[in-house]
Write a protein that holds these residues in place. Sequence first.
Motif: not given
Length: 428
Positions: A345-367
């Motif tokens: 039941a938690f898996r869909p939320a975990a997948e969404k949050q994992a994608k948010i995490n890698v997105t923010l990490t990439k923005i930190i790198e790019v910016e």
Amino acid sequence: MNIKSTERTGNLTTIVVEVDKELMENGVNKAYLKARKNIQLPGWRKGKAPRKLIESIYGAHVFYEDGIEEIFPEIYKAAVIDQEIKAVGRPSLTDMQISEEGIVTLTITTDVYPEVTLGDYKGIEVEKAEATVTDEQVQAELDRMAQNVASTETVERAAEMGDTANIDFEGFENGVPFDGGKGENFDLKLGSGSFVPGFEEQVVGMSAGEEKDIDITFPEDYHAELAGKAAQFHVKCNKVTVTNVPALDDEFAKDVSEFETLEELKADIRAKALESAQKQIDSAFEQACVEKAAENTTVELPAGLIEAELDNQMERFAYQLQMSGYSMEAYAKMMGGDLNTMRSAFRPAAEKQAKINVTLTKIIEVEGITVSDEEIEAEIAKLAEQYSMEVEKVKELVPAEELKANIENRKAVKIIVDSAKAVAPKAE
């Protein structure tokens, strides 16, 4: 340690490593010393059998797998850390070859941090509602405040709708008591709809000391054991009380607040409700902005990254349950499942949050987002004040790297939100 090859395919990296014979012998011997205490051979006391004898009986390489476990930190350092491979989760040993000369060659596979391609994360359009407070909401808060200061009075008359009847009751189906159908000294607000339909209406008219039988039929959507069945409750009325709610006037305002008039109190309620509504809207807007930026990101998430986030979410939920006096196992059982069901039941939320995490990490790198020592110190001071702790204690409990990562993430989120374009929600 000799790294023979390193090959990446998608989010999986395969490393072939040749283990130094001396290191391997060290690991095997450690494994033997741990295992021998449980080994007993004829003619030898338990735990005293020589290694060579055990190997001659069970095979020359009987301790090799456990030996690999003993020296795995050194293997991991050489194969992963020293090669600056961004591993996700624990690597797996997929093959072990032992040459005639005793040289051990391992094949290790590990999920690695994914390649991330950002989409639009600046200037994205996101719906944002306008904060409003209705007259009905203000009135509801006034009514709640009035109920908080209301007084109760026992009356010597028959119960009426709106009264509170203190009752003892027991339910029967075909003359047999059923589970959960009994209560004593229960305060029932007549007209609240908290009992089975038809029950409260039949309590109306009862006086203190009176007993009667009440016939009801459980609704079809009631729980399976009683759904749609006829039942009888034996009810005794212990007392009847009325609630005296104060009039909503200037005197009421003076009693419950620092204001002199009811209109001033209403204005304050409206202002606070508007502030609260605005905070909720701003928070929802921020979350929606971040989620949309993540949706625009192209990435193939490795299983290990999702599993790690799933572990975090399960751990946080378990802590919340613990604070409420529940265990994860008990909650899962109450919900009609088990821990595996909850994890799914938690898996869909975990997948969404994992994608948010890698997105923010990439923005930190790019910016090129950075965090200064002064910012970390300010964050520590803020936490110390928030939790009434000494600054040194906060430093002891919260790693500086964790604080740095949190500040970086907040800065990345701010870049997304500050540049976003708020648009009115579409009409439903």
